[in-house]
Design an enzyme around this catalytic site. Sequence first.
Site: not given
Length: 206
Positions: A6-7, A85-86, A102, A104, A169
């Site tokens: 959760g960063s 992660m799904r 999202n 990535h 990120e």
Amino acid sequence: MISGRGSNMAALIAAAADPAYPVEIVLVISNRPGAAGLTLASEAGVPVRVIDHRGFQGDRAAHEAAIDAALREAAVEIVCLAGYMRLLTPLLVDAWQGHMLNIHPSLLPAFPGLDTHARALAAGAKLHGCTVHLVTQAMDEGPILAQAAVPVLRGDSAGELAARVLAQEHVIYPLALRLFASGDFGKMAPGAAALVNPLPAGSPLP
Ligand code: GRF
């Protein structure tokens, strides 16, 4: 939506603490009850929901319907996947298309999928980085909102490279969300969403 550390979520929550930031984080959903990010969110006073996929016995549609219901109940307008992660099915993707972002850990379209840092090293890439994009049905595709590039340095391990990327990120996700939420993307010059970072001070040339 998170599954783990959760960063990135924390970076978004921190950005949204500024009253001038045009987004309020109203809910954090995790599909894993043990996700460390849940504690971070709770400590920051953000409501959390665990919607554990294991309770749905492989029924992905039912799991996503529960997520969709939770999002709507919280009057969510924009969904940010932050280490969720799904793989999503068209049910959730179509329902939120154009409203779901999202992050990535690669410079898409290079290295979609997992293990991006090891794959970038194995490919001999000289630049690596991260991408914020809108979510469409194809995994790790969709219109790119922001990217940051970092150098791959001689002798880098996957972990060292991941840490260099992760720091960026945390810069571009809040940036991309701010611009997206304020509707400013259309007004930006195409190159303006990209940050290219210089070599860290004192590092050996790659
Ligand atoms: C990040 O590297 C993100 O790009 C990827 O999953 C990781 C999540 O890390 N999608 P965190 O949970 O945000 O710390």
